[in-house]
Scaffold this motif. Structure first.
Motif, PDB file in Angstrom:
ATOM      1  N   ILE A  41      13.808 -66.644 -36.810  1.00  0.00           N
ATOM      2  CA  ILE A  41      13.860 -68.105 -36.799  1.00  0.00           C
ATOM      3  C   ILE A  41      15.315 -68.580 -36.765  1.00  0.00           C
ATOM      4  N   ILE A  42      16.155 -67.970 -37.576  1.00  0.00           N
ATOM      5  CA  ILE A  42      17.571 -68.350 -37.583  1.00  0.00           C
ATOM      6  C   ILE A  42      18.229 -67.962 -36.265  1.00  0.00           C
ATOM      7  N   TRP A  43      17.866 -66.808 -35.712  1.00  0.00           N
ATOM      8  CA  TRP A  43      18.362 -66.454 -34.377  1.00  0.00           C
ATOM      9  C   TRP A  43      18.008 -67.554 -33.382  1.00  0.00           C
ATOM     10  N   GLY A  44      16.756 -68.001 -33.427  1.00  0.00           N
ATOM     11  CA  GLY A  44      16.321 -69.054 -32.513  1.00  0.00           C
ATOM     12  C   GLY A  44      17.113 -70.329 -32.696  1.00  0.00           C
ATOM     13  N   HIS A  45      17.370 -70.675 -33.947  1.00  0.00           N
ATOM     14  CA  HIS A  45      18.163 -71.875 -34.235  1.00  0.00           C
ATOM     15  C   HIS A  45      19.557 -71.774 -33.624  1.00  0.00           C
ATOM     16  N   ILE A  46      20.195 -70.615 -33.796  1.00  0.00           N
ATOM     17  CA  ILE A  46      21.560 -70.435 -33.276  1.00  0.00           C
ATOM     18  C   ILE A  46      21.554 -70.422 -31.748  1.00  0.00           C
ATOM     19  N   ILE A  47      20.595 -69.739 -31.153  1.00  0.00           N
ATOM     20  CA  ILE A  47      20.499 -69.691 -29.690  1.00  0.00           C
ATOM     21  C   ILE A  47      20.301 -71.090 -29.113  1.00  0.00           C
ATOM     22  N   TYR A  48      19.418 -71.865 -29.739  1.00  0.00           N
ATOM     23  CA  TYR A  48      19.141 -73.219 -29.230  1.00  0.00           C
ATOM     24  C   TYR A  48      20.338 -74.136 -29.439  1.00  0.00           C
ATOM     25  N   LYS A  49      21.069 -73.899 -30.506  1.00  0.00           N
ATOM     26  CA  LYS A  49      22.256 -74.700 -30.788  1.00  0.00           C
ATOM     27  C   LYS A  49      23.284 -74.551 -29.661  1.00  0.00           C
ATOM     28  N   TYR A  50      23.375 -73.353 -29.108  1.00  0.00           N
ATOM     29  CA  TYR A  50      24.343 -73.086 -28.017  1.00  0.00           C
ATOM     30  C   TYR A  50      23.631 -72.877 -26.688  1.00  0.00           C
ATOM     31  N   LYS A  51      22.515 -73.576 -26.507  1.00  0.00           N
ATOM     32  CA  LYS A  51      21.697 -73.382 -25.306  1.00  0.00           C
ATOM     33  C   LYS A  51      22.430 -73.710 -24.011  1.00  0.00           C
ATOM     34  N   ASP A  52      23.415 -74.609 -24.091  1.00  0.00           N
ATOM     35  CA  ASP A  52      24.151 -74.993 -22.874  1.00  0.00           C
ATOM     36  C   ASP A  52      24.899 -73.804 -22.271  1.00  0.00           C
ATOM     37  N   ILE A  53      25.229 -72.832 -23.118  1.00  0.00           N
ATOM     38  CA  ILE A  53      25.925 -71.651 -22.629  1.00  0.00           C
ATOM     39  C   ILE A  53      25.037 -70.861 -21.665  1.00  0.00           C
ATOM     40  N   PHE A  54      23.706 -70.915 -21.918  1.00  0.00           N
ATOM     41  CA  PHE A  54      22.764 -70.142 -21.108  1.00  0.00           C
ATOM     42  C   PHE A  54      22.230 -70.941 -19.925  1.00  0.00           C
ATOM     43  N   SER A  55      22.631 -72.198 -19.818  1.00  0.00           N
ATOM     44  CA  SER A  55      22.121 -73.047 -18.731  1.00  0.00           C
ATOM     45  C   SER A  55      22.823 -72.741 -17.414  1.00  0.00           C
TER      46      SER A  55
ATOM     47  N   PHE B 166      20.519 -72.563 -46.414  1.00  0.00           N
ATOM     48  CA  PHE B 166      21.262 -71.425 -45.879  1.00  0.00           C
ATOM     49  C   PHE B 166      21.698 -71.681 -44.439  1.00  0.00           C
ATOM     50  N   VAL B 167      20.809 -72.259 -43.633  1.00  0.00           N
ATOM     51  CA  VAL B 167      21.131 -72.536 -42.237  1.00  0.00           C
ATOM     52  C   VAL B 167      22.231 -73.587 -42.131  1.00  0.00           C
ATOM     53  N   ASP B 168      22.187 -74.596 -42.969  1.00  0.00           N
ATOM     54  CA  ASP B 168      23.258 -75.609 -42.978  1.00  0.00           C
ATOM     55  C   ASP B 168      24.600 -74.968 -43.311  1.00  0.00           C
ATOM     56  N   TRP B 169      24.582 -73.991 -44.206  1.00  0.00           N
ATOM     57  CA  TRP B 169      25.811 -73.275 -44.563  1.00  0.00           C
ATOM     58  C   TRP B 169      26.322 -72.468 -43.370  1.00  0.00           C
ATOM     59  N   LEU B 170      25.409 -71.818 -42.642  1.00  0.00           N
ATOM     60  CA  LEU B 170      25.795 -71.067 -41.450  1.00  0.00           C
ATOM     61  C   LEU B 170      26.382 -71.989 -40.383  1.00  0.00           C
ATOM     62  N   ASP B 171      25.784 -73.157 -40.216  1.00  0.00           N
ATOM     63  CA  ASP B 171      26.186 -74.092 -39.160  1.00  0.00           C
ATOM     64  C   ASP B 171      27.627 -74.578 -39.301  1.00  0.00           C
TER      65      ASP B 171
ATOM     66  N   SER C 138      30.237 -72.863 -39.718  1.00  0.00           N
ATOM     67  CA  SER C 138      31.252 -71.908 -39.250  1.00  0.00           C
ATOM     68  C   SER C 138      30.663 -70.982 -38.183  1.00  0.00           C
ATOM     69  N   LYS C 139      31.325 -70.926 -37.023  1.00  0.00           N
ATOM     70  CA  LYS C 139      30.896 -69.999 -35.978  1.00  0.00           C
ATOM     71  C   LYS C 139      31.053 -68.549 -36.420  1.00  0.00           C
ATOM     72  N   ILE C 140      32.065 -68.303 -37.222  1.00  0.00           N
ATOM     73  CA  ILE C 140      32.292 -66.948 -37.731  1.00  0.00           C
ATOM     74  C   ILE C 140      31.106 -66.500 -38.573  1.00  0.00           C
ATOM     75  N   ARG C 141      30.603 -67.405 -39.412  1.00  0.00           N
ATOM     76  CA  ARG C 141      29.436 -67.073 -40.231  1.00  0.00           C
ATOM     77  C   ARG C 141      28.231 -66.763 -39.353  1.00  0.00           C
ATOM     78  N   GLU C 142      28.051 -67.555 -38.297  1.00  0.00           N
ATOM     79  CA  GLU C 142      26.924 -67.331 -37.396  1.00  0.00           C
ATOM     80  C   GLU C 142      27.030 -65.977 -36.710  1.00  0.00           C
TER      81      GLU C 142
END
Length: 214
Positions: A200-214, A150-155, A157-161
């Motif tokens: 857990i999925i929230w954490g995955h998405i947040i970490y995926k775009y962690k540079d935005i929060f840096s 499911f997470v691979d499917w979300l990854d 598309s940003k729209i899906r996320e």
């Protein structure tokens, strides 16, 4: 063997969550009847439930796992076996600490400690009553391959996320407004997995775009 460097920001978040757990379990009063609603909401948001923080941190790294057999083996060795020893110790010390068991025997141990696990529930006696998080984590790891699909499917598309984040946030808010009568989130079985998977999925998405929060 080279030791992996830890992310200080993540460790600080983990430390804060640990402190929140301690505060909750020493009987800290989250809110008082006579204080303004704003302060009630503020204090509740900070101290009410640190568990989602741990789930999100788990999501930071969980989906890098590719060898499921190794992950399951490590879970058995490092989590399940030590937990069984804790259950045995908790059973043997229950009379001394709490006076909860009047008799000894395999039957008592089975019905009070092992039987609940068969329905994905945690024992509710003495010191082992707080092991619900361990059982929840084991369930998460058990079904990790399905979650990964499911997470691979979300990854892809940003729209899906974005849709996932908005929909699940809406569900959690609606569930709070309905006093948990919508999702019936709890400490055992399917309800605990639902909450865990969301964060857990929230954490995955947040970490995926962690540079935005840096």
């Amino acid at each position: 063997m080279k030791v992996k460097a830890r992310n200080s920001k993540i460790e600080f978040a983990r430390l804060l969550a640990c402190m929140e757990v301690v505060i909750l379990h020493i009987g800290y009063v989250i809110s008082r009847i006579d204080e303004p609603a704003f302060f009630k909401a503020f204090r509740s948001c900070i101290f009410a439930d640190p568990v989602p923080v741990f789930w999100m941190i788990t999501g930071f790294f969980l989906f890098g796992v590719t060898n499921y057999e190794k992950k399951w083996k490590n879970t058995i060795i490092k989590i399940i076996i030590p937990t069984v020893f804790v259950y045995i110790a908790g059973y043997l010390m229950a009379d001394f600490l709490y006076g909860e068991l009047d008799t000894r025997g395999i039957k008592d141990f089975f019905f009070n400690y092992l039987s609940p696990l068969m329905s994905a529930k945690h024992p509710t006696i003495g010191v082992v009553a707080h092991t619900w998080y361990v059982i929840a984590y084991v369930l998460v790891i058990l079904f990790l391959p399905i979650l990964k699909i499911f997470v691979d499917w979300l990854d892809k598309s940003k729209i899906r996320e974005i849709i996932f984040l908005v929909v699940t946030l809406g569900l959690l808010i609606a569930n709070d407004l309905k006093y948990n009568e919508l999702l019936h989130l709890g400490f055992d079985g399917i309800p605990v997995i639902i909450g865990a998977y969301i964060f857990i999925i929230w954490g995955h998405i947040i970490y995926k775009y962690k540079d935005i929060f840096s």
